[in-house]
Scaffold this active site. Structure first.
Site, PDB file in Angstrom:
ATOM      1  CE1 TYR A 163     -64.408 -30.009   1.864  1.00  0.00           C
ATOM      2  CE2 TYR A 163     -66.160 -31.156   0.515  1.00  0.00           C
ATOM      3  CZ  TYR A 163     -65.225 -30.921   1.490  1.00  0.00           C
ATOM      4  OH  TYR A 163     -65.382 -31.897   2.903  1.00  0.00           O
TER       5      TYR A 163
ATOM      6  CG  HIS B 142     -58.497 -35.837  -3.027  1.00  0.00           C
ATOM      7  ND1 HIS B 142     -57.299 -36.102  -3.169  1.00  0.00           N
ATOM      8  CD2 HIS B 142     -58.410 -34.950  -1.988  1.00  0.00           C
ATOM      9  CE1 HIS B 142     -56.431 -35.567  -2.349  1.00  0.00           C
ATOM     10  NE2 HIS B 142     -57.055 -34.796  -1.651  1.00  0.00           N
TER      11      HIS B 142
ATOM     12  NE  ARG C  62     -56.405 -27.207   0.415  1.00  0.00           N
ATOM     13  CZ  ARG C  62     -56.798 -28.307   0.931  1.00  0.00           C
ATOM     14  NH1 ARG C  62     -56.519 -29.103   1.506  1.00  0.00           N
ATOM     15  NH2 ARG C  62     -58.224 -27.667   1.207  1.00  0.00           N
TER      16      ARG C  62
ATOM     17  CG  ASN D 137     -58.597 -29.834   5.014  1.00  0.00           C
ATOM     18  OD1 ASN D 137     -59.470 -29.155   4.664  1.00  0.00           O
ATOM     19  ND2 ASN D 137     -58.835 -30.861   5.568  1.00  0.00           N
TER      20      ASN D 137
ATOM     21  CD  GLU E 205     -54.946 -32.326   8.132  1.00  0.00           C
ATOM     22  OE1 GLU E 205     -55.101 -31.932   6.849  1.00  0.00           O
ATOM     23  OE2 GLU E 205     -55.457 -33.121   8.532  1.00  0.00           O
TER      24      GLU E 205
ATOM     25  CE1 TYR F 198     -64.390 -37.295   3.240  1.00  0.00           C
ATOM     26  CE2 TYR F 198     -63.762 -35.093   3.897  1.00  0.00           C
ATOM     27  CZ  TYR F 198     -63.502 -36.540   3.414  1.00  0.00           C
ATOM     28  OH  TYR F 198     -62.386 -36.770   3.171  1.00  0.00           O
ATOM     29  CE  LYS F 199     -64.676 -29.278   6.363  1.00  0.00           C
ATOM     30  NZ  LYS F 199     -63.240 -29.492   6.205  1.00  0.00           N
TER      31      LYS F 199
HETATM   32  C1  HEM Z   1     -50.975 -33.697  -3.028  1.00  0.00           C
HETATM   33  C2  HEM Z   1     -51.159 -34.284  -1.752  1.00  0.00           C
HETATM   34  C3  HEM Z   1     -52.356 -34.561  -1.238  1.00  0.00           C
HETATM   35  C4  HEM Z   1     -52.639 -35.549  -0.532  1.00  0.00           C
HETATM   36  C5  HEM Z   1     -51.912 -36.779  -0.247  1.00  0.00           C
HETATM   37  C6  HEM Z   1     -53.828 -35.495   0.122  1.00  0.00           C
HETATM   38  C7  HEM Z   1     -54.573 -36.429   0.741  1.00  0.00           C
HETATM   39  C8  HEM Z   1     -55.826 -36.193   1.252  1.00  0.00           C
HETATM   40  C9  HEM Z   1     -56.764 -37.281   1.926  1.00  0.00           C
HETATM   41  C10 HEM Z   1     -56.168 -38.753   2.511  1.00  0.00           C
HETATM   42  C11 HEM Z   1     -57.666 -36.930   2.159  1.00  0.00           C
HETATM   43  C12 HEM Z   1     -58.898 -37.749   3.000  1.00  0.00           C
HETATM   44  C13 HEM Z   1     -59.886 -38.386   2.058  1.00  0.00           C
HETATM   45  C14 HEM Z   1     -60.716 -39.356   2.774  1.00  0.00           C
HETATM   46  O1  HEM Z   1     -61.618 -39.123   3.253  1.00  0.00           O
HETATM   47  O2  HEM Z   1     -60.376 -40.604   2.714  1.00  0.00           O
HETATM   48  C15 HEM Z   1     -57.811 -35.442   1.688  1.00  0.00           C
HETATM   49  C16 HEM Z   1     -58.947 -34.652   1.876  1.00  0.00           C
HETATM   50  C17 HEM Z   1     -59.049 -33.305   1.233  1.00  0.00           C
HETATM   51  N1  HEM Z   1     -58.036 -32.911   0.260  1.00  0.00           N
HETATM   52 FE1  HEM Z   1     -56.323 -33.680  -0.079  1.00  0.00          FE
HETATM   53  N2  HEM Z   1     -54.456 -34.453  -0.528  1.00  0.00           N
HETATM   54  C18 HEM Z   1     -53.562 -33.707  -1.016  1.00  0.00           C
HETATM   55  C19 HEM Z   1     -53.610 -32.509  -1.683  1.00  0.00           C
HETATM   56  C20 HEM Z   1     -54.907 -31.846  -1.751  1.00  0.00           C
HETATM   57  C21 HEM Z   1     -54.696 -30.479  -2.339  1.00  0.00           C
HETATM   58  C22 HEM Z   1     -53.604 -29.701  -3.079  1.00  0.00           C
HETATM   59  C23 HEM Z   1     -56.119 -29.890  -2.311  1.00  0.00           C
HETATM   60  C24 HEM Z   1     -56.766 -28.596  -2.485  1.00  0.00           C
HETATM   61  C25 HEM Z   1     -56.086 -27.717  -3.321  1.00  0.00           C
HETATM   62  C26 HEM Z   1     -56.910 -30.856  -1.469  1.00  0.00           C
HETATM   63  C27 HEM Z   1     -58.337 -31.103  -0.913  1.00  0.00           C
HETATM   64  C28 HEM Z   1     -58.596 -31.584  -0.093  1.00  0.00           C
HETATM   65  C29 HEM Z   1     -60.088 -31.607   0.520  1.00  0.00           C
HETATM   66  C30 HEM Z   1     -60.679 -30.239   0.161  1.00  0.00           C
HETATM   67  C31 HEM Z   1     -60.377 -32.742   1.265  1.00  0.00           C
HETATM   68  C32 HEM Z   1     -61.624 -32.677   2.180  1.00  0.00           C
HETATM   69  C33 HEM Z   1     -61.254 -32.113   3.470  1.00  0.00           C
HETATM   70  C34 HEM Z   1     -62.158 -32.029   4.442  1.00  0.00           C
HETATM   71  O3  HEM Z   1     -63.298 -31.678   4.110  1.00  0.00           O
HETATM   72  O4  HEM Z   1     -61.905 -32.200   5.710  1.00  0.00           O
HETATM   73  N3  HEM Z   1     -55.791 -32.107  -1.371  1.00  0.00           N
HETATM   74  N4  HEM Z   1     -56.820 -35.038   1.201  1.00  0.00           N
END
Ligand code: HEM
Length: 316
Positions: A22, A172, A202, A204, A244, A295-296
Site C-alpha cells: 500500500y 479507510h 490512481r 486499485n 478500478e 483484506y482483499k
Molecule cells: C477521496 C476519495 C476516496 C474514497 C471515497 C475512498 C474510499 C475507499 C473505500 C470505501 C475503501 C474500502 C474500505 C473498506 O474496506 O471498507 C477504500 C480502500 C482503499 N483506498 Fe480509498 N478512497 C479514496 C481515496 C483514496 C486514495 C487517494 C488512496 C491512495 C492514494 C486510497 C487508497 C486506498 C487503498 C490502498 C484501499 C485498499 C484497497 C484494496 O486493498 O483493495 N483511497 N477506499
C-alpha cells in the site's frame, strides 16, 4: 473514441514493480478526463439504472448541503463529455437553460442549471446515470474530508449506505497497516492540497471470483460464495482481475473533491495472454503479504490461482 474494454486497453495496475504494497500511488492525470466511455457503456448504464431503481438507498446517498457541489459535478462532467466525446454527447446552453443530448442512449434532457426541480433526480444522481463511473463527493471542512454524497452501483465490497458521512480516515480504517504506517494521514494531507487545475489518478486492484460488477457489502452472501468454488482448473475463467481507475478532481467553487471510479474486469485467462503480465502477476501474487491478501479476500483461493499461473508459465 469509444475504448474497447479488453486486453489492449486494460489499465494494468502494477507498473514495473514485482511486489505490491500500500502506498500513495496517485499520479497527475493524463488526459485530465474524469470519464471514460468503453464498449460496455450501454450494458453498464442499463445495469446501473436497474440497481438505482431496485436499491436506491444502497446506490445513492446525499446530504442536502452538497447541492451546489453536485451542480459543479454536473458542469464538470458534461463539459468533459462533450469535449472528449463530441460525437456521443451534445450540450446546448442558453444562459442557465441547458439541453444535454446523449447519442448512445438516445436521450435529450432539458433543465435549468442550478434548479433542482427541473431534473428528475438530484444532480449527482442524474449525471451518474450517463456515465459508467461511480461518483463520490468528498466535502472539505474543519481540516478534514467527509464523504457527503455518492452514487455507487459497482462497489468492490463496501457500502455507501454505511460509509456516508464518514471522514477519509474513518472510511479507510478497515485497511490493515493504513493507520499504523500513517498512510491515512499522508494521503489525507495530499488530498486536501489538490488544486482545481491538477486532477490526479490512481489504480486499485483486486481479484474477484466471478465477474459481477455489483459486489456490494450488502449482497456479499450472494457473490462471496464463488470464492469457495475456485480451483486450479477453473481459475482461468472464474477468477477476474478487477482494476478500478480512480480519479480525483477539485471542485473550485464548493472546494469539494469529486472521486470517480471506473471498474474494469478481465478473466485471468485473458489477462495472461500478454506474456510479461503473466510472470509479473505471478511474482506479485506470490509475494503479496498475507494481511493484504486477507483484506482483499483472496486468501481462500490464492494457492489455486498460483498453481494455475505456474501451469500457464510452463506452457509458454
Ligand atoms: C477521496 C476519495 C476516496 C474514497 C471515497 C475512498 C474510499 C475507499 C473505500 C470505501 C475503501 C474500502 C474500505 C473498506 O474496506 O471498507 C477504500 C480502500 C482503499 N483506498 Fe480509498 N478512497 C479514496 C481515496 C483514496 C486514495 C487517494 C488512496 C491512495 C492514494 C486510497 C487508497 C486506498 C487503498 C490502498 C484501499 C485498499 C484497497 C484494496 O486493498 O483493495 N483511497 N477506499
Amino acid at each position: 473514441m469509444i475504448l474497447k474494454d479488453d486486453l489492449r486497453s486494460f489499465p494494468f495496475p502494477f507498473g514495473d514493480s514485482q511486489a505490491y504494497k500500500y502506498s500513495n500511488n496517485a499520479v497527475p492525470l493524463r488526459p485530465p478526463n474524469p470519464i471514460e466511455v468503453t464498449d460496455k457503456y450501454l450494458d453498464e448504464i442499463r445495469l446501473k439504472r436497474e440497481l438505482l431503481t431496485n436499491h436506491p438507498e444502497r446506490c445513492y446517498q446525499s446530504s442536502p448541503h452538497t447541492m451546489d457541489a453536485q451542480w459543479e459535478v454536473v458542469d464538470l462532467i458534461l463539459h468533459h463529455l462533450v469535449y472528449f466525446y463530441p460525437e456521443l454527447f451534445e450540450l446546448e446552453k442558453n444562459d442557465e437553460q441547458w439541453i444535454f443530448s446523449n447519442v448512445l442512449t438516445n436521450e435529450r434532457v432539458a433543465f435549468i442549471f442550478g434548479d433542482r426541480t427541473t431534473l428528475e433526480e438530484e444532480p449527482l444522481d442524474f449525471i451518474g446515470r450517463h456515465v459508467q463511473e461511480d461518483l463520490l463527493l468528498m466535502m472539505q471542512r474543519d481540516g478534514d474530508l467527509f464523504l457527503d454524497a455518492g452514487q455507487l452501483c459497482f462497489p468492490a465490497n463496501w457500502s455507501l449506505y454505511f460509509n456516508v458521512g464518514m471522514t477519509f480516515k474513518e472510511i479507510h480504517s478497515p485497511i490493515p497497516g493504513f493507520q499504523s504506517e500513517l498512510l491515512d494521514d499522508r494521503i489525507l494531507q495530499f488530498l486536501m492540497r489538490i488544486e482545481a487545475d491538477t486532477p490526479w489518478g490512481r489504480k486499485n486492484w483486486s481479484l474477484m471470483a466471478g465477474n459481477k460488477l455489483d459486489t456490494s457489502l450488502e449482497t456479499f452472501a450472494e457473490w462471496g460464495q464463488a470464492r469457495k468454488q475456485v480451483t486450479k482448473e477453473n481459475a482461468g475463467w472464474l477468477v477476474h482481475l478487477r482494476v478500478e481507475m480512480q480519479k480525483l478532481f477539485r471542485l473550485p467553487k464548493s472546494n469539494g473533491i469529486l472521486f470517480t471510479i471506473h471498474s474494469h474486469m478481465l478473466p485471468l485467462e485473458r489477462f495472461i495472454q500478454h506474456p510479461p503480465w503473466l510472470e509479473q502477476f505471478y511474482a506479485i501474487l506470490h509475494g503479496l503479504p498475507d494481511f493484504i491478501s486477507d483484506y482483499k479476500g483472496i486468501s481462500h483461493y490464492r494457492q489455486h490461482v498460483l498453481e494455475y499461473l505456474v501451469e500457464e508459465m510452463k506452457k509458454r
